[in-house]
Design an enzyme around this catalytic site. Sequence first.
Site, mmCIF file in Angstrom:
data_model
loop_
_atom_site.group_PDB
_atom_site.id
_atom_site.type_symbol
_atom_site.label_atom_id
_atom_site.label_comp_id
_atom_site.label_asym_id
_atom_site.label_seq_id
_atom_site.Cartn_x
_atom_site.Cartn_y
_atom_site.Cartn_z
ATOM 1 N N PHE A 217 0.861 -1.189 0.000
ATOM 2 C CA PHE A 217 0.000 0.000 0.000
ATOM 3 C C PHE A 217 0.893 1.233 0.000
ATOM 4 O O PHE A 217 1.716 1.403 0.902
ATOM 5 C CB PHE A 217 -0.917 0.032 1.227
ATOM 6 C CG PHE A 217 -1.839 1.226 1.225
ATOM 7 C CD1 PHE A 217 -3.103 1.139 0.657
ATOM 8 C CD2 PHE A 217 -1.432 2.447 1.749
ATOM 9 C CE1 PHE A 217 -3.945 2.249 0.615
ATOM 10 C CE2 PHE A 217 -2.268 3.568 1.709
ATOM 11 C CZ PHE A 217 -3.521 3.457 1.146
ATOM 12 N N ASP A 326 9.223 2.953 1.621
ATOM 13 C CA ASP A 326 8.052 3.722 2.043
ATOM 14 C C ASP A 326 7.814 3.486 3.533
ATOM 15 O O ASP A 326 7.339 2.427 3.935
ATOM 16 C CB ASP A 326 6.844 3.272 1.210
ATOM 17 C CG ASP A 326 5.550 3.967 1.629
ATOM 18 O OD1 ASP A 326 5.525 4.626 2.692
ATOM 19 O OD2 ASP A 326 4.556 3.844 0.887
ATOM 20 N N LYS A 357 2.144 10.523 8.396
ATOM 21 C CA LYS A 357 1.511 10.021 9.624
ATOM 22 C C LYS A 357 2.187 10.534 10.904
ATOM 23 O O LYS A 357 2.067 11.706 11.227
ATOM 24 C CB LYS A 357 1.481 8.491 9.596
ATOM 25 C CG LYS A 357 0.493 7.949 8.530
ATOM 26 C CD LYS A 357 0.292 6.463 8.703
ATOM 27 C CE LYS A 357 -0.638 5.862 7.680
ATOM 28 N NZ LYS A 357 -1.992 5.688 8.154
ATOM 29 N N THR A 381 2.106 24.391 -4.418
ATOM 30 C CA THR A 381 1.903 25.671 -3.728
ATOM 31 C C THR A 381 2.467 25.646 -2.314
ATOM 32 O O THR A 381 3.264 26.499 -1.942
ATOM 33 C CB THR A 381 0.401 26.027 -3.663
ATOM 34 O OG1 THR A 381 -0.092 26.140 -4.993
ATOM 35 C CG2 THR A 381 0.169 27.341 -2.944
#
Lengths: 500, 500
Positions: A217, A326, A357, A381
């Site tokens: 994931f 990851d 997280k 941005t």
Amino acid sequence: MASSLISRQFALSLQKNLHLSAPGCRYVSKAAPKTQLEFDYDGPSMKTSVPGPRSEELRKQLGHIQNVGAINFFCNYEESRGNYLVDVDGNRMLDIYTQISSIPIGYNHPDLLKLLSDPSNLSTLVNRPALGILPPENFPEKLTESLVSVAPSGMTRVQTMACGSCSNENAYKAMFIWYRNKERGHNTPSEEDLSSCIINQSPGCPELSILSFMGGFHGRTMGCLATTHSKAIHKLDVPSFDWPIAPFPSLQYPLEEFTRENAQEEARCLEEVEDLIVKWRQKGKPVAGVVIEPIQAEGGDNHASSDFFRGLRDIARKHGCAFHVDEVQTGGGTTGKMWAHEHWGMEDPADIVSFSKKLLTGGFYHKDEFQADEPYRIFNTWMGDPSKNLVLSEVLNVIRRENLLEEVNRSGKALMTGLVELQAQYPGMLSRARGVGTFCAIDICDDGTRNRILITARDKGILLGGCGDRSIRFRPALVFKEYHVHLFLNIFNDVLAQLK
Amino acid sequence: MASSLISRQFALSLQKNLHLSAPGCRYVSKAAPKTQLEFDYDGPSMKTSVPGPRSEELRKQLGHIQNVGAINFFCNYEESRGNYLVDVDGNRMLDIYTQISSIPIGYNHPDLLKLLSDPSNLSTLVNRPALGILPPENFPEKLTESLVSVAPSGMTRVQTMACGSCSNENAYKAMFIWYRNKERGHNTPSEEDLSSCIINQSPGCPELSILSFMGGFHGRTMGCLATTHSKAIHKLDVPSFDWPIAPFPSLQYPLEEFTRENAQEEARCLEEVEDLIVKWRQKGKPVAGVVIEPIQAEGGDNHASSDFFRGLRDIARKHGCAFHVDEVQTGGGTTGKMWAHEHWGMEDPADIVSFSKKLLTGGFYHKDEFQADEPYRIFNTWMGDPSKNLVLSEVLNVIRRENLLEEVNRSGKALMTGLVELQAQYPGMLSRARGVGTFCAIDICDDGTRNRILITARDKGILLGGCGDRSIRFRPALVFKEYHVHLFLNIFNDVLAQLK
């Protein structure tokens, strides 16, 4: 009756096993330090079943605005403290899921309340800058104090982003840019590169791929989603890329009993990785990067050995692919080290490490060579949010001051011991207890029983989450002490006994 | 000498034109309300050229951690007020770029300082929830007070997200899900759908597309990027999708003088849109949705008429495609209405409207039928940030209390009048002055001159941004009053005279 008997027996066996002396069902571990108690409650306290009537009322209100199908209940964050989440019906639960593993040091930690009450930090909260063009004066300092101070081995550079998906998307872009720059011999892009990319065509938008793993994931935006393979509900109906997907080792537990079988399984997966890299190169869609979680979390808490990860990195290097670890769910201390990949004990473990997280801000670390050659290539941005760096900086201070990584190791050991015990006691119901630090999981006999356990535990004041097909994942905050482990194990035992 | 003469002449002509009586080069417009002055400075004040020595020092520091090629200078946000951004060298600039158009009511607005000093809001800042599963008690109320209170016509549902790219990515997913549900006759997905999507294959991951426009900008994650076609630097080296790209009307200005030519150009583009929809359906990659900005911003402030947008929506409807209006840059009041698409005067303008920037949180509004049928389909860990909703709620109160949309219309008129005047005065240098509200732009003769203007203006205390190949975009906050317009025009005139 039967269940309370079992519970008492279990409590006794636990005490024996853990060499703790306090008698009775719910005891305070001697290891629990006082500092914890200052902002923590002393146990769950349930007034209604969950969700209670006030939650149901709010759910109806919100249902006019959004899909509320995933909502568990509504929370009173003002009253929540430490490891305890309080809901709007006055129920107080021991939180071992922590907002999908995203609360680092519990609710309303006094040091964070102090930090955010400090008038000198007000401007950071009110004026959100476009960090890529107009950063605040203290930005280099806050980055250094926070993310740079815990940078993984071999990495000095970090780019903040708003969330986990944006972090991985931009890490993938950094790998594509790095790969194409190599291919071009670091020469300026051609006119054809520049004009074709505007209309989504190669060579400007090349046919490159990212190799990922079944069960992995990595987020839910379209680039990330092409590397996510844990549940159909995440991916259904969304167009994707033809990128290679390797098998993740399916190990047998306990790991120490199946070393030979597991080594064979890992070798099989590595061989498949190499085959896929070759095959996709032949297809004209070369693999620019390999992405993997150190522990597959959403996919069911699947582990692999350090040897596997070392082998994988070596294969990536051999074929000129970047290696991206990851750490969105595993990072931030919950495995007992700041980064789960540090358990591999490698000096040069990765090219890119992404996070979010518990780090409160998204982003990714990278080696020097993965910095885009030009500005505005990895850009948006906001590029993160300095107010999150500010809080992270204090969170890391608390982790150091309170030795929370040591606490995690201690609590993790107690949690694993307890889970292994319970597994022995309920062999038809529980299996495959596994974990590093407090990043633990256990399998339940089937999905239905798993969900009954989750709901029953919640009604008894324990908040847990599922993962994979039939696992329960434990994701407490770093302030989850041995005291809380025992409290949890006692109640969990009651639940199992009740549903047996 | 010549330049100061021109400047004085220009000031006089402006006064005549605007019927203002105060003499001299830098005057206070009578229309400037007192409330503004409470937290604003009275003009730019420059101590060094920009970036100054302290900015250069910090840039070197940050250069060890990140690519700093896009950094303009470092800011002292504590000292910034209202329309003025103060840098770390003590330079104070009138900010007409506002962090890439993302500051709604200026720096350090007293009402926001008050809000974030209120201890009762502390918990919202300290405890970031996983909004999709465990929202805070006041979440429905804060959503209602903020985003729902300014929902576009025909929309009652809104989903928050962390940034503009995530907003568009999830809006695209919502359109894909909606489209496939229609195709399936709203039946349960098949076993083949579920198993094929896990490995990125159709039918589970279908070959659907989003139609976008040349010059459009919709973000930088991989799904968004496949619809972004403004600059090569955004897209180079990133794999993309084979999705249809239509021409955006290339209008002649002033619009009222070229009605016939512009109508023809718009008709040509609409015809092309319809052709592309048909062609991509035949290719087996049907268009699930059409995405467009009401004014192409990054791509160069390109406008189109209400008739064009009405025609486009009708074509989308006719072919069963969703119609997504991307208001990430145009939304939030800067065009004199909360949403730029309200200027079209349509009752049922869109199916999806996405936002971010001045709304402080990302997200998208959608019609009921675009709500995903199941939970966890449009989902991630944070799903936005309630601390941003809290601030947005107060920003909207300020907008109402201070009638800021009226102010924007007033300032916008003054700005356009001034730009048109300047254009007449510098015909070889300026052209195509255009805008709605204060969302204005002007073209410069060439890219090099544009950049010299931007740098010279900055050194004189005016912060501006470019867009497209050779445009300057004006993106002041909503508290940019007529007073500031005149202040800007005077200095801008000096700059033009100097570079003439």
